[in-house]
Design a protein around this motif. Structure first.
Motif, PDB file in Angstrom:
ATOM      1  N   PRO A  40       4.968   1.411  10.301  1.00  0.00           N
ATOM      2  CA  PRO A  40       4.774   0.270   9.413  1.00  0.00           C
ATOM      3  C   PRO A  40       5.516   0.463   8.094  1.00  0.00           C
ATOM      4  N   VAL A  41       5.876  -0.635   7.453  1.00  0.00           N
ATOM      5  CA  VAL A  41       6.615  -0.566   6.198  1.00  0.00           C
ATOM      6  C   VAL A  41       5.658  -0.738   5.022  1.00  0.00           C
ATOM      7  N   HIS A  42       5.978  -0.043   3.930  1.00  0.00           N
ATOM      8  CA  HIS A  42       5.087  -0.063   2.771  1.00  0.00           C
ATOM      9  C   HIS A  42       5.802  -0.374   1.458  1.00  0.00           C
ATOM     10  N   GLY A  43       7.140  -0.369   1.444  1.00  0.00           N
ATOM     11  CA  GLY A  43       7.798  -0.608   0.174  1.00  0.00           C
ATOM     12  C   GLY A  43       9.302  -0.732   0.292  1.00  0.00           C
ATOM     13  N   VAL A  44       9.925  -0.857  -0.882  1.00  0.00           N
ATOM     14  CA  VAL A  44      11.370  -1.001  -1.023  1.00  0.00           C
ATOM     15  C   VAL A  44      11.883   0.174  -1.845  1.00  0.00           C
ATOM     16  N   MET A  45      12.974   0.811  -1.380  1.00  0.00           N
ATOM     17  CA  MET A  45      13.536   1.945  -2.098  1.00  0.00           C
ATOM     18  C   MET A  45      14.968   1.643  -2.518  1.00  0.00           C
ATOM     19  N   ILE A  46      15.272   1.969  -3.784  1.00  0.00           N
ATOM     20  CA  ILE A  46      16.583   1.691  -4.375  1.00  0.00           C
ATOM     21  C   ILE A  46      17.334   3.005  -4.585  1.00  0.00           C
ATOM     22  N   HIS A  47      18.631   3.004  -4.241  1.00  0.00           N
ATOM     23  CA  HIS A  47      19.488   4.185  -4.339  1.00  0.00           C
ATOM     24  C   HIS A  47      20.787   3.839  -5.058  1.00  0.00           C
ATOM     25  N   ASP A 107      -1.372   1.844  -2.092  1.00  0.00           N
ATOM     26  CA  ASP A 107      -2.487   1.364  -2.916  1.00  0.00           C
ATOM     27  C   ASP A 107      -2.023   0.527  -4.101  1.00  0.00           C
ATOM     28  N   GLU A 108      -0.704   0.497  -4.333  1.00  0.00           N
ATOM     29  CA  GLU A 108      -0.111  -0.238  -5.448  1.00  0.00           C
ATOM     30  C   GLU A 108      -0.714   0.201  -6.780  1.00  0.00           C
ATOM     31  N   ARG A 109      -0.647   1.491  -7.023  1.00  0.00           N
ATOM     32  CA  ARG A 109      -1.102   2.078  -8.285  1.00  0.00           C
ATOM     33  C   ARG A 109       0.018   2.935  -8.868  1.00  0.00           C
ATOM     34  N   PRO A 110      -0.105   3.386 -10.127  1.00  0.00           N
ATOM     35  CA  PRO A 110       0.961   4.181 -10.748  1.00  0.00           C
ATOM     36  C   PRO A 110       1.346   5.389  -9.899  1.00  0.00           C
ATOM     37  N   LEU A 111       2.629   5.717  -9.921  1.00  0.00           N
ATOM     38  CA  LEU A 111       3.142   6.797  -9.077  1.00  0.00           C
ATOM     39  C   LEU A 111       2.866   8.169  -9.680  1.00  0.00           C
ATOM     40  N   PRO A 112       2.430   9.113  -8.858  1.00  0.00           N
ATOM     41  CA  PRO A 112       2.334  10.497  -9.331  1.00  0.00           C
ATOM     42  C   PRO A 112       3.713  11.146  -9.298  1.00  0.00           C
ATOM     43  N   ALA A 113       3.814  12.335  -9.860  1.00  0.00           N
ATOM     44  CA  ALA A 113       5.074  13.080  -9.779  1.00  0.00           C
ATOM     45  C   ALA A 113       5.337  13.456  -8.326  1.00  0.00           C
ATOM     46  N   ASP A 114       6.590  13.353  -7.902  1.00  0.00           N
ATOM     47  CA  ASP A 114       6.945  13.734  -6.531  1.00  0.00           C
ATOM     48  C   ASP A 114       7.282  15.220  -6.511  1.00  0.00           C
ATOM     49  N   ASN A 115       6.548  15.965  -5.685  1.00  0.00           N
ATOM     50  CA  ASN A 115       6.766  17.414  -5.629  1.00  0.00           C
ATOM     51  C   ASN A 115       6.713  17.975  -4.218  1.00  0.00           C
ATOM     52  N   GLU A 116       6.778  17.101  -3.219  1.00  0.00           N
ATOM     53  CA  GLU A 116       6.721  17.560  -1.828  1.00  0.00           C
ATOM     54  C   GLU A 116       7.744  16.816  -0.969  1.00  0.00           C
ATOM     55  N   VAL A 151      16.365  -8.877  -4.220  1.00  0.00           N
ATOM     56  CA  VAL A 151      16.044  -8.341  -2.891  1.00  0.00           C
ATOM     57  C   VAL A 151      14.661  -7.713  -2.890  1.00  0.00           C
ATOM     58  N   SER A 152      14.327  -7.045  -3.992  1.00  0.00           N
ATOM     59  CA  SER A 152      13.010  -6.415  -4.088  1.00  0.00           C
ATOM     60  C   SER A 152      11.923  -7.478  -4.075  1.00  0.00           C
ATOM     61  N   ALA A 153      12.110  -8.525  -4.858  1.00  0.00           N
ATOM     62  CA  ALA A 153      11.109  -9.594  -4.909  1.00  0.00           C
ATOM     63  C   ALA A 153      11.002 -10.322  -3.571  1.00  0.00           C
ATOM     64  N   ALA A 154      12.139 -10.509  -2.894  1.00  0.00           N
ATOM     65  CA  ALA A 154      12.118 -11.220  -1.611  1.00  0.00           C
ATOM     66  C   ALA A 154      11.238 -10.490  -0.600  1.00  0.00           C
ATOM     67  N   ILE A 155      11.396  -9.173  -0.528  1.00  0.00           N
ATOM     68  CA  ILE A 155      10.621  -8.391   0.441  1.00  0.00           C
ATOM     69  C   ILE A 155       9.157  -8.341   0.032  1.00  0.00           C
ATOM     70  N   CYS A 156       8.898  -8.123  -1.262  1.00  0.00           N
ATOM     71  CA  CYS A 156       7.510  -8.103  -1.737  1.00  0.00           C
ATOM     72  C   CYS A 156       6.843  -9.454  -1.499  1.00  0.00           C
ATOM     73  N   ARG A 157       7.579 -10.527  -1.724  1.00  0.00           N
ATOM     74  CA  ARG A 157       7.018 -11.866  -1.543  1.00  0.00           C
ATOM     75  C   ARG A 157       6.622 -12.090  -0.080  1.00  0.00           C
ATOM     76  N   HIS A 158       7.490 -11.662   0.843  1.00  0.00           N
ATOM     77  CA  HIS A 158       7.202 -11.851   2.268  1.00  0.00           C
ATOM     78  C   HIS A 158       5.938 -11.099   2.679  1.00  0.00           C
ATOM     79  N   HIS A 159       5.818  -9.858   2.216  1.00  0.00           N
ATOM     80  CA  HIS A 159       4.696  -9.017   2.654  1.00  0.00           C
ATOM     81  C   HIS A 159       3.448  -9.170   1.787  1.00  0.00           C
ATOM     82  N   GLY A 160       3.567  -9.912   0.680  1.00  0.00           N
ATOM     83  CA  GLY A 160       2.411 -10.040  -0.208  1.00  0.00           C
ATOM     84  C   GLY A 160       2.187  -8.807  -1.067  1.00  0.00           C
ATOM     85  N   TRP A 161       3.245  -8.056  -1.324  1.00  0.00           N
ATOM     86  CA  TRP A 161       3.149  -6.851  -2.156  1.00  0.00           C
ATOM     87  C   TRP A 161       3.385  -7.193  -3.610  1.00  0.00           C
ATOM     88  N   SER A 162       2.946  -6.307  -4.494  1.00  0.00           N
ATOM     89  CA  SER A 162       3.278  -6.419  -5.911  1.00  0.00           C
ATOM     90  C   SER A 162       4.531  -5.603  -6.192  1.00  0.00           C
TER      91      SER A 162
END
Length: 303
Positions: A40-47, A107-116, A151-162
């Motif tokens: 399942p998909v959970h978000g959009v990632m930018i590079h 959960d759509e909450r603030p991101l913790p530091a990525d360390n893994e 593009v980010s808003a388009a995908i969030c809009r489709h899935h109902g994400w913030s």
């Protein structure tokens, strides 16, 4: 749990948001689904791509290279603001990342530091590569930033994400810095503004940028290092610290709103990049260096 859009839905969602879409070859069927699951998909990632030139950038993102076969994303956002669809399904863009970050995105909450490096991000994220050298000097044209927003808003809009479902590679995998030059907190603000509009499309008003007070920053920079603990003298410090992270000068766990010794050191390095030395690179923000940082990483400066 969200199943991925179909390829047709994906292209339609982007166009409905006002994105200029370029379909490259058989992008709908070009994927790495044989190597692992998609969804399942959970978000959009930018590079960012660390490439120059539209044609070469699109080609390598579609084909990949000897160490990493393509597609390397779903869409390539070139400097002219067009989005080139090069693959759909599982793509080699995210790699292994932090499971705590994934849970925060879900959960759509603030991101913790990525360390893994523990979770397969290729399975769970839509990925967009942006044409940029990634050195902190290559500019991000307004048309390209607007395309990222759309593009980010388009995908969030489709899935109902913030907008919290939109992250940068640097927020997912330790050691990554992309998209260098685009403050992800700033971009999430733009996406949130677009999602809150009455309808998708290019007619939405341009979102405002965060602003910081130079005088309040100077006061914090001069007094915070001597204070015990990490008190927050001025909340705008976080905006500058986030920009220093994007510039590759400050570790993300140091974004705490306290202009302590780590922030002083990081800002001094920024001043050196701006051509200052000696007393001119003391870690205390000045007008010229701060405006240059804001212009590059998405905030404005007031007195």
């Amino acid at each position: 749990m969200a199943p991925p859009m179909t390829a047709a839905q994906f292209a339609q969602a982007l166009r409905a948001e006002g994105v200029t879409v370029v379909e490259v070859g058989d992008w709908e069927h070009h994927n790495r689904n044989h190597a692992g699951p998609w969804g399942p998909v959970h978000g959009v990632m930018i590079h960012h791509t660390v490439t120059r030139g539209l044609a070469a950038t699109v080609d390598i993102c579609r084909r990949g290279h000897s160490a990493l076969p393509g597609p390397l994303c779903h869409g390539v956002i070139t400097k002219d603001g067009r989005v080139h669809l090069v693959g759909y399904g599982r793509a080699n863009h995210a790699g292994l990342g932090d499971d705590d970050v994934l849970r925060a995105v879900i959960d759509e909450r603030p991101l913790p530091a990525d360390n893994e490096h523990s979770v397969d991000g290729n399975r769970h994220f839509y990925g967009f590569e942006c044409e940029n050298w990634g050195d902190g000097e290559d500019p991000w044209p307004a048309a390209q930033l607007l395309a990222i927003e759309k593009v980010s808003a388009a995908i969030c809009r489709h899935h109902g994400w913030s907008a919290r479902s939109v992250i940068g590679h640097l927020e997912w995998q330790p050691g990554k810095v992309d998209p260098r030059g685009v403050g992800m907190a700033y971009m999430r603000g733009r996406v949130a503004d677009r999602l809150e509009g009455t309808a998708p499309g290019p007619s939405l008003p341009a979102p405002s940028r965060p602003s910081v007070s130079l005088s309040k920053l100077i006061k914090a920079a001069k007094t915070d290092p001597t204070k015990s603990g990490t008190p927050v003298s001025y909340k705008g410090v976080r905006t500058v610290e986030a920009a220093l992270v994007d510039a590759g000068l400050l570790a993300k766990p140091r974004v705490d709103g306290h202009w302590g010794t780590a922030t002083v050191t990081a800002y001094a390095e920024w001043q050196k990049r701006c051509g200052y030395s000696g007393a001119g690179a003391d870690g205390i923000p000045g007008t010229a260096s701060l405006k240059k940082l804001g212009d590059r990483y998405g905030f404005s400066v007031v007195a």
